[in-house]
Design an enzyme around this catalytic site. Structure first.
Site, mmCIF file in Angstrom:
data_model
loop_
_atom_site.group_PDB
_atom_site.id
_atom_site.type_symbol
_atom_site.label_atom_id
_atom_site.label_comp_id
_atom_site.label_asym_id
_atom_site.label_seq_id
_atom_site.Cartn_x
_atom_site.Cartn_y
_atom_site.Cartn_z
ATOM 1 N N THR A 74 0.862 -1.196 0.000
ATOM 2 C CA THR A 74 0.000 0.000 0.000
ATOM 3 C C THR A 74 0.889 1.233 0.000
ATOM 4 O O THR A 74 1.088 1.865 1.028
ATOM 5 C CB THR A 74 -0.912 0.014 1.239
ATOM 6 O OG1 THR A 74 -0.093 0.080 2.422
ATOM 7 C CG2 THR A 74 -1.756 -1.232 1.299
ATOM 8 N N SER A 75 1.439 1.554 -1.152
ATOM 9 C CA SER A 75 2.399 2.657 -1.227
ATOM 10 C C SER A 75 1.764 3.958 -0.773
ATOM 11 O O SER A 75 0.611 4.250 -1.082
ATOM 12 C CB SER A 75 2.925 2.819 -2.656
ATOM 13 O OG SER A 75 1.869 3.096 -3.541
ATOM 14 N N LYS A 125 0.457 5.744 -10.431
ATOM 15 C CA LYS A 125 -0.310 4.544 -10.124
ATOM 16 C C LYS A 125 -0.409 3.630 -11.341
ATOM 17 O O LYS A 125 -0.328 2.399 -11.220
ATOM 18 C CB LYS A 125 -1.706 4.916 -9.627
ATOM 19 C CG LYS A 125 -1.725 5.652 -8.294
ATOM 20 C CD LYS A 125 -1.138 4.806 -7.182
ATOM 21 C CE LYS A 125 -1.226 5.491 -5.840
ATOM 22 N NZ LYS A 125 -0.605 4.691 -4.759
#
Length: 378
Positions: free
Chosen positions: A153-154, A238
């Site tokens: 979960t960057s 993303k």
């Protein structure tokens, strides 16, 4: 990497879990090609659910972030032992300051100072903090060792605190994605990875074209050229990071699922998640006009991560769009703008009137069907 408990102490604390959950390694699986992984709703990797009781120690990257904490809480409530990966002392201080975080299912899990002293035991689950750098693959390998699954979960932050997310950060996110997936491939215990992407990786296309289908679902990808032209750096980061993850997964036969949530909201989301909130809403006017601006409550996103992870033992790999609500009404705009502390025209300017029908319709049907079948934590 610095582990806040010694390895020997960790092993002693988790001996019970190793006996009950980790057992023998599962047999090898056969993985289909990249195109099938991304596009197919159901990919049947193996029969049965022999991994079910083994997959109890997992690692969550960016564990001090808004979404990371929600996923940690959800995992603990579902009986998983969680290794929370942080990058620096500042992240540790965030954890220590968070005395109570309310997650999915209406329950609360006390975390906070317990992490800096001892593993926190909640029912049959434990939580611990490890310190590692996503820029260093070996550091990640050490953090992942013994874990059956990884939740990436960057949560990158703009050092200047102004732009929210920069072009440079997009490049860093891609590199971090590659490093996490490489570490998963090198760590023998890791069986699967759930990767947090974004709805922004799906919606930014050349919408002047007339032949685009009206339904936008998990098969759709944002175009990098469009993101660069509009300077949508979060969408670019993303999109590129998720594509990089899929490439590594194909090359190294890693079982992967990616979740693409909408604009993440929840308790005090603007204060807890300022960077992503600011960056996500760049381009909000166009998304709103096209029917593509959607929100996702953080507890729902966390629940989706756990449900998808559990489904991956049998059928759950691929991409998933996750959202609760599409912003289409004026009252929704006013509420969101009020929560963000921004003028409503930052979202609605040049948008069609309320009685206009948006050109596109978002679909989260794939995830909804999966969660209706597999959700078990209430």
């Amino acid at each position: 990497m610095g582990i806040l408990r010694t390895t020997d102490s960790l092993r002693a604390d988790l001996e019970e879990f190793s006996r009950l959950f980790l057992g023998c390694a599962p047999p090898a699986y056969s993985k289909p090609k990249f195109s099938n992984l991304v596009q197919e709703e159901v990919v049947n990797f193996r029969e049965g659910s022999e991994e079910e009781e083994e997959d109890k120690l997992v690692c969550v990257t960016s564990g001090a972030s808004f979404l990371g904490l929600a996923i940690v809480n959800r995992l603990l409530n579902c009986g998983y032992s969680v290794r929370i990966l942080i990058e620096n002392q500042e992240d540790l201080e965030k954890l220590e300051q968070t005395e109570r975080f309310v997650g999915g299912g209406g329950g609360s899990t006390i975390i906070g100072n317990h992490y800096s002293n001892n593993n926190r035991r909640i029912g049959g689950a434990t939580a611990e903090v490890v310190m590692a750098k996503v820029a260093e693959v070996e550091s990640l390998c050490e953090a992942f060792r013994g874990c059956r699954g990884v939740f990436h979960t960057s949560a990158f932050a703009d050092p200047a605190g102004i732009s929210g997310y920069s072009k440079c950060m997009a490049e860093l996110e891609v590199k971090a994605s590659q490093n996490v997936m490489d570490a998963c491939a090198r760590t023998a215990s890791v069986r699967k990875c759930v990767f947090t992407s974004s709805l922004l990786a799906c919606v930014w296309r050349n919408n002047v074209l007339d032949d685009l289908p009206p339904l936008l679902d998990h098969s759709c990808w944002s175009e990098e050229s469009v993101c660069r032209e509009k300077k949508l750096w979060l969408a670019l980061g993303k999109t590129m990071a998720e594509k990089a993850a899929w490439r590594v997964a194909e090359d190294h036969e890693i079982k992967l699922a990616t979740i693409c949530p909408g604009f993440i909201t929840g308790p005090e989301f603007c204060r807890r998640n300022p960077t992503s909130s600011i960056a996500y809403l760049k381009g909000a006017q166009e998304m709103y006009a096209e029917g593509l601006l959607a929100t996702a409550d953080v507890s729902k996103v966390a629940e989706a991560h756990v449900c998808v992870y559990e489904a991956m033992s049998n059928t759950g790999c691929g991409r998933y769009i996750c959202f609760d609500h599409v912003i289409q009404r004026e009252e929704d705009v006013l509420e969101l703008a009020g929560q963000m502390g921004i003028p409503a025209n930052r979202i609605t300017s040049n948008a069609p009137s309320n009685d206009s029908v948006p050109r596109f319709q978002l679909s989260n049907g794939k995830l909804s069907r999966l969660m209706s079948r597999l959700s078990r934590c209430s």
